[in-house]
Write an enzyme that holds these catalytic residues in place. Sequence first.
Site, PDB file in Angstrom:
ATOM      1  N   GLU A 264      31.263  38.690  50.879  1.00 36.02           N
ATOM      2  CA  GLU A 264      31.334  39.999  50.209  1.00 36.02           C
ATOM      3  C   GLU A 264      31.593  39.711  48.738  1.00 36.02           C
ATOM      4  O   GLU A 264      32.738  39.543  48.325  1.00 36.02           O
ATOM      5  CB  GLU A 264      32.475  40.845  50.784  1.00 36.02           C
ATOM      6  CG  GLU A 264      32.309  41.244  52.224  1.00 36.02           C
ATOM      7  CD  GLU A 264      31.265  42.332  52.420  1.00 36.02           C
ATOM      8  OE1 GLU A 264      30.708  42.834  51.428  1.00 36.02           O
ATOM      9  OE2 GLU A 264      30.999  42.653  53.589  1.00 36.02           O
ATOM     10  N   CYS A 298      34.496  46.369  43.546  1.00 37.16           N
ATOM     11  CA  CYS A 298      33.194  45.695  43.686  1.00 37.16           C
ATOM     12  C   CYS A 298      32.079  46.718  43.567  1.00 37.16           C
ATOM     13  O   CYS A 298      30.968  46.387  43.171  1.00 37.16           O
ATOM     14  CB  CYS A 298      33.127  44.960  45.012  1.00 37.16           C
ATOM     15  SG  CYS A 298      33.595  45.981  46.405  1.00 37.16           S
TER      16      CYS A 298
HETATM   17  P1  NAD Z   1      37.805  35.270  43.004  1.00 36.77           P
HETATM   18  O1  NAD Z   1      36.478  34.756  43.407  1.00 36.77           O
HETATM   19  O2  NAD Z   1      38.388  34.792  41.740  1.00 36.77           O
HETATM   20  O3  NAD Z   1      38.890  34.973  44.158  1.00 36.77           O
HETATM   21  C1  NAD Z   1      38.675  35.389  45.486  1.00 36.77           C
HETATM   22  C2  NAD Z   1      39.519  34.540  46.415  1.00 36.77           C
HETATM   23  O4  NAD Z   1      39.013  33.205  46.410  1.00 36.77           O
HETATM   24  C3  NAD Z   1      40.988  34.441  46.043  1.00 36.77           C
HETATM   25  O5  NAD Z   1      41.783  34.560  47.197  1.00 36.77           O
HETATM   26  C4  NAD Z   1      41.087  33.040  45.485  1.00 36.77           C
HETATM   27  O6  NAD Z   1      42.385  32.482  45.592  1.00 36.77           O
HETATM   28  C5  NAD Z   1      40.108  32.306  46.382  1.00 36.77           C
HETATM   29  N1  NAD Z   1      39.663  30.984  45.923  1.00 36.77           N
HETATM   30  C6  NAD Z   1      39.670  30.473  44.672  1.00 36.77           C
HETATM   31  N2  NAD Z   1      39.224  29.187  44.677  1.00 36.77           N
HETATM   32  C7  NAD Z   1      38.897  28.896  45.966  1.00 36.77           C
HETATM   33  C8  NAD Z   1      38.370  27.741  46.623  1.00 36.77           C
HETATM   34  N3  NAD Z   1      38.067  26.617  45.966  1.00 36.77           N
HETATM   35  N4  NAD Z   1      38.161  27.806  47.945  1.00 36.77           N
HETATM   36  C9  NAD Z   1      38.441  28.923  48.645  1.00 36.77           C
HETATM   37  N5  NAD Z   1      38.956  30.048  48.078  1.00 36.77           N
HETATM   38  C10 NAD Z   1      39.179  30.028  46.753  1.00 36.77           C
HETATM   39  O7  NAD Z   1      37.675  36.892  42.976  1.00 36.77           O
HETATM   40  P2  NAD Z   1      38.729  37.952  42.450  1.00 36.77           P
HETATM   41  O8  NAD Z   1      38.793  37.907  40.969  1.00 36.77           O
HETATM   42  O9  NAD Z   1      39.986  37.899  43.233  1.00 36.77           O
HETATM   43  O10 NAD Z   1      38.018  39.325  42.896  1.00 36.77           O
HETATM   44  C11 NAD Z   1      37.034  39.979  42.153  1.00 36.77           C
HETATM   45  C12 NAD Z   1      35.647  39.684  42.704  1.00 36.77           C
HETATM   46  O11 NAD Z   1      35.585  40.017  44.081  1.00 36.77           O
HETATM   47  C13 NAD Z   1      34.573  40.524  42.037  1.00 36.77           C
HETATM   48  O12 NAD Z   1      33.438  39.735  41.825  1.00 36.77           O
HETATM   49  C14 NAD Z   1      34.304  41.611  43.057  1.00 36.77           C
HETATM   50  O13 NAD Z   1      33.034  42.205  42.934  1.00 36.77           O
HETATM   51  C15 NAD Z   1      34.454  40.847  44.329  1.00 36.77           C
HETATM   52  N6  NAD Z   1      34.712  41.743  45.451  1.00 36.77           N
HETATM   53  C16 NAD Z   1      33.682  41.996  46.320  1.00 36.77           C
HETATM   54  C17 NAD Z   1      33.868  42.880  47.367  1.00 36.77           C
HETATM   55  C18 NAD Z   1      32.735  43.185  48.313  1.00 36.77           C
HETATM   56  O14 NAD Z   1      33.027  43.730  49.374  1.00 36.77           O
HETATM   57  N7  NAD Z   1      31.501  42.843  48.011  1.00 36.77           N
HETATM   58  C19 NAD Z   1      35.106  43.511  47.547  1.00 36.77           C
HETATM   59  C20 NAD Z   1      36.137  43.226  46.649  1.00 36.77           C
HETATM   60  C21 NAD Z   1      35.919  42.343  45.598  1.00 36.77           C
END
Ligand code: NAD
Length: 509
Positions: A264, A298
């Site tokens: 997502e 998102c």
């Molecule tokens: P992010 O990608 O920075 O972080 C998401 C998660 O990934 C966090 O828990 C983070 O700790 C983890 N992470 C970081 N490095 C990792 C690794 N190497 N391995 C595994 N996990 C790791 O995103 P964010 O800033 O928290 O959220 C915003 C983003 O999320 C935006 O792009 C938004 O569009 C998206 N989002 C999408 C949806 C959807 O349903 N499509 C819903 C909510 C948010």
Amino acid sequence: MSDIATVLRDLGLKEINPGACTGRWIEPTEHKVLASVNPATGETIASVIQADKAAYEKVVAIAHETFPAWRMMPAPQRGEIVRQLGEALREKKDALGRLVALEMGKIYSEGLGEVQEMIDMCDFAVGMSRQLYGPNMTSERPRHRMYEQWHPLGVVGIISAFNFPVAVWAWNAALAAICGDTMIWKPSSSTPLTAVAVQNICNDVMDRNGISGVFNLVIGPGRTVGETMLNDKRVPLVSFTGSTNMGRHVAETTARRFGRSILELGGNNAIIVEPDAKLDLALRAILFAAVGTAGQRCTSLRRLFLHTDVAEGLLAKLTKAYGSITIGDPLEDGILMGPLVNQAAVEAHFAALDKVKEQGGEILVGGGPVDRPGFFVEPTIVKAHPGMEITRDETFAPILYVFEYSTFDEAMALHNSVDQGLSSAVFTSSMYSAERFLSHEGSDCGIANVNIGTSGAEIGGAFGGEKETGGGREAGSDAWKAYMRRQTCTINWSTELPLAQGVSFDVDE
Ligand code: NAD
């Protein structure tokens, strides 16, 4: 007692909280403390001790040990436990909604809405727990029966983003639980306290049922704890919500070990306003979708396509409406927009606006900082043109790019020209435009709406998007299937052994 202290007490939170749990909290051997920061003030609310490798190992081992018994419990009984979880969330709705607002920065009513979404997910999953069925097929062979059934998968990893700190967990957890999976949640490091609070609620419910090890938590850095989970063969499914860049890495890493992922990822959502649209509806929808949650959904509206016949008038009204957006403490009455999540998000907002200027965009409204503590920015409207590369990116901030168009074909082509494919909408009174938008040659997004904005989906539908949004589906409809494994079964109740496709393979005995 201060507001914050009351919220923490009501949710069983302390000043320093352990960050790993299997139903019982695990005391970590290392003490790497993670502060939870209130983005409206920049001050620490409370802290969490991050899970170390030993804590992760313990959590995954318990989740694994719990799975065989949990999967054999009849699904409606698992549903009954999820029903109790929904009831427990109802009791804590106000406190948890406040904590979401405090820790993530969305306004109080949106914080409550997020907890309501968790409750709705539980209600949905309870009903679904009696509907995990597959079809019967007619066999080509006489006296044979063929059908599909679904089995639990195992331990599901849930890695969630900061912007829906609790609802996204519930989309996954409620379904995974009724499907017979155990799970490990790694929340965003920006929102650890809400995760501890949810785990406390789960623990209470599970304790009453004499079960532990179904809902588990590991709070720790993505690059260590998250990475370990991606590479862990004991976790057959990782449901990842976050940025497209990180999602690409998740997809590659899990696929390499033949693990599954639900992705997502980021959106670049758009609304098309046709000349026959009801403009008052469009205006309200645009405002909520672009400014709500300070542009950190998102599904936030990022691109607005206005037909030339309505562009000037609608833009004038929109500009006026932006002037009356109240910005401030998300827990205060009357505030419509809170802060961004942290300083890095503020910097990303201004970096995008620098590119806007370099690439020939015109800032019509906002664009400035907000002079107060915390991580606030002004909601911004940019007059954009299709050549602007920055409009192809998802900047997680309240920046709205406005384009003008002359024909529906032109709008549709621009709409679909970006790499992301999450949410989309058209405002029109014409059946022709509405149906065309929803047709095979229309929107290429996972969510397509008519006379409704891009944000604020109901949980009854499957939620997710196409292209670089990752293709995953969570929440309603048949999204549960991703949390189970499918099995096709054929039973021969004849005294013969006919082969399929008429193949003959007889031997003399
Ligand atoms: P992010 O990608 O920075 O972080 C998401 C998660 O990934 C966090 O828990 C983070 O700790 C983890 N992470 C970081 N490095 C990792 C690794 N190497 N391995 C595994 N996990 C790791 O995103 P964010 O800033 O928290 O959220 C915003 C983003 O999320 C935006 O792009 C938004 O569009 C998206 N989002 C999408 C949806 C959807 O349903 N499509 C819903 C909510 C948010």
